[in-house]
Design an enzyme around this catalytic site. Structure first.
Site, PDB file in Angstrom:
ATOM      1  CD  GLU A 288       3.309  11.617   9.011  1.00 34.48           C
ATOM      2  OE1 GLU A 288       2.651  10.659   9.311  1.00 34.48           O
ATOM      3  OE2 GLU A 288       4.562  11.820   8.358  1.00 34.48           O
ATOM      4  CG  HIS A 309     -20.143  10.808 -12.080  1.00 40.35           C
ATOM      5  ND1 HIS A 309     -21.230  10.786 -12.602  1.00 40.35           N
ATOM      6  CD2 HIS A 309     -18.874  10.871 -12.852  1.00 40.35           C
ATOM      7  CE1 HIS A 309     -20.770  11.167 -14.174  1.00 40.35           C
ATOM      8  NE2 HIS A 309     -19.471  11.418 -14.105  1.00 40.35           N
ATOM      9  CE  LYS A 423       3.987   5.208  15.390  1.00 39.21           C
ATOM     10  NZ  LYS A 423       5.344   5.799  15.066  1.00 39.21           N
TER      11      LYS A 423
HETATM   12  O1  PA5 Z   1       6.978  10.175   7.823  1.00 36.54           O
HETATM   13  C1  PA5 Z   1       7.143   9.703   8.677  1.00 36.54           C
HETATM   14  O2  PA5 Z   1       8.156   9.761   9.269  1.00 36.54           O
HETATM   15  C2  PA5 Z   1       6.321   8.656   8.944  1.00 36.54           C
HETATM   16  O3  PA5 Z   1       5.173   8.594   8.332  1.00 36.54           O
HETATM   17  C3  PA5 Z   1       6.865   7.278   9.035  1.00 36.54           C
HETATM   18  O4  PA5 Z   1       7.322   6.994   7.799  1.00 36.54           O
HETATM   19  C4  PA5 Z   1       5.993   6.026   9.262  1.00 36.54           C
HETATM   20  O5  PA5 Z   1       5.451   6.167  10.409  1.00 36.54           O
HETATM   21  C5  PA5 Z   1       6.872   4.866   9.122  1.00 36.54           C
HETATM   22  O6  PA5 Z   1       8.005   4.784   9.996  1.00 36.54           O
HETATM   23  P1  PA5 Z   1       9.222   3.919  10.120  1.00 36.54           P
HETATM   24  O7  PA5 Z   1       9.971   4.024   8.446  1.00 36.54           O
HETATM   25  O8  PA5 Z   1      10.181   4.317  11.124  1.00 36.54           O
HETATM   26  O9  PA5 Z   1       8.736   2.491  10.369  1.00 36.54           O
END
Ligand code: PA5
Length: 447
Positions: A288, A309, A423
């Site tokens: 990310e 394996h 989303k």
């Molecule tokens: O790193 C990030 O920002 C995302 O992976 C969020 O952690 C994830 O989408 C969950 O978001 P939230 O904590 O707002 O529900």
């Protein structure tokens, strides 16, 4: 005092030490951006000094809340996804008995279960069947407070708990971790009177394991969060300045030198199954943070020797675009010696008297040599043992290296614009109010 070590000598051949050292200037600029907040995404740098900023009063509050849940519950469900899930899961798995889920559960040592990290109907149905008739609690975690997966899980489990206990008693078994002011979860928590912890605005989800997001579930599982934070503090101090012995900088420089030499995939390798979810946490952190602007090393992970394996063939012999970072744990927690067998029908007497870990270490060494010979550069990260202290060091090490590495790559390491696309489509397909235009557009594509 031992601490984690990074060894990069086995990347030579794919890149030279000069290739790596040539990045020293860029790495110094990058660390300066991380430390001073002068780079892109600088409103998400709260994690940089989080370990030293975390005060004992907060840790004590988390420990007391965890003690109450431990006392009242046979199971506690931590609801969250992505950064609101993976850190806690990684640390709990790394520190837990591998067979903890099969041990009898007791109040005082509740099972920590997870939900909201998927939308599997069977998963939720089977979780609710398991919780039926048990004393359970909920930690609901969402920074934005609006994420669909955890919101669905929370709606279901909250209703179940309220049916079991009544609204007022159920509220005492629910803890919400969310933004101080914004989001549906904050509003709901305020209205229902839940105990809450705050995720600060300046800490992004994937950098939040050392906030209550990770610390509360970890404390409920019975682990020492003060030692975890202490380990992170040590690494914060050890990786603050641009210096040759800064291991976060060295790792960031090495992986970028490899990337520029055509090594587009990094696999995080473990030889201890307790680290499987650590690999999942690391994949989110780097994927990310760096996968942007059509750039970025693809982060993958394997569990060896299991995956020798399966994926072993590809790694040894597939396209030469891969390098590996091995987390090598020096000392296991237990000792198991291979017995001698009089008949020796399995031919294993040549290793009788050795510890299982000695064999594992030879699998690791043999693989490293084979991979180096086969053109897979190897970075080795040595961890003395799997304890809270060293996991705290490791977490902070990877976070700091990620910030530096992202800036060397010249991306904003702290946003995640690509996560929004699915989303938008999902909401359009589900006809969420406010998405009418997107609904019409996506439906016309499906007609
Ligand atoms: O790193 C990030 O920002 C995302 O992976 C969020 O952690 C994830 O989408 C969950 O978001 P939230 O904590 O707002 O529900």
């Amino acid at each position: 005092m031992k601490q984690i070590q990074v060894n990069i000598k086995d990347v030579v051949g794919s890149v030279s030490m000069a290739d790596i050292n040539n990045l020293a200037g860029e790495a110094a600029d990058a660390i300066n951006k991380v430390n001073t907040g002068s780079g892109a995404g600088n409103d998400f740098l709260g994690w940089v000094t989080l370990p030293t900023d975390t005060n004992d009063a907060l840790l004590t509050d988390i420990e007391e809340t965890a003690a109450r849940l431990r006392n009242d519950c046979e199971a506690v469900v931590a609801i969250g996804i992505g950064g609101s899930y993976l850190g806690a899961k990684a640390v709990i798995e790394a520190l837990s008995d591998s067979f903890a889920p099969y041990h009898k559960i007791n109040a005082g040592a509740p099972a920590v279960l997870f939900a909201g990290q998927n939308i599997g109907e069977d998963y939720l149905s089977e979780l609710m069947a398991y919780l039926n008739g048990k004393k359970f609690g909920i930690i609901v975690i969402s920074k934005s407070g609006t994420t669909t997966e955890p919101a669905i899980a929370f709606r279901l489990l909250k209703e179940m708990l309220e049916t079991q206990l009544g609204k007022e008693e159920a509220a005492k078994r629910i803890v919400a971790i969310t933004d101080a002011k914004r989001g549906a979860l904050r509003q709901l928590a305020n209205e229902e009177g839940y105990k809450t912890f705050v995720i600060e605005d300046n800490v992004g989800g994937r950098f939040s394991v050392l906030t209550p997001v990770g610390l509360l579930p970890i404390a409920v599982a019975g682990f020492d969060i003060k030692a975890l934070v202490e380990g992170a503090r040590k690494m914060e101090n050890a990786t603050r300045e641009a210096a040759e012995d800064n291991i976060a900088m060295r790792y960031a420089m090495t992986r970028n030198a490899l990337y520029r030499a055509g090594k587009k995939i990094e696999i995080l390798v473990n030889y201890n199954p307790k680290l499987h979810y650590f690999g999942e946490w690391w994949k989110q952190l780097y994927g990310e943070s760096e996968g942007k602007d059509h750039k970025g090393i693809f982060p993958a992970a394997v569990d060896n020797s299991t995956d020798l394996h399966s994926m072993g063939q590809w790694i040894q012999d597939g396209e030469r675009t891969i390098f590996e970072t091995v987390i090598s744990v020096e000392a296991p927690r237990h000792e198991v010696v291979i017995p001698t067998d009089g008949a020796n029908l399995d031919g294993l007497n040549y290793i009788a008297g050795k510890r299982v870990d000695q064999v594992n270490k030879m699998a690791e060494l043999g693989t490293r040599i084979a991979h180096i010979d086969g053109g897979v550069p190897n970075i080795q990260i040595t961890v003395p043992e799997l304890t809270e202290l060293y996991l705290g060091e490791l977490i902070y090490f990877f976070e700091k290296a990620c910030g530096i590495s992202g800036y060397i790559l010249d991306v904003n390491p702290f946003n995640q614009p690509g996560v929004e696309d699915y989303k938008r489509n999902m909401f359009a397909l589900l006809e969420k109010p406010g998405y009418e235009k997107e609904t019409a557009a996506i439906k016309s594509r499906l007609a």
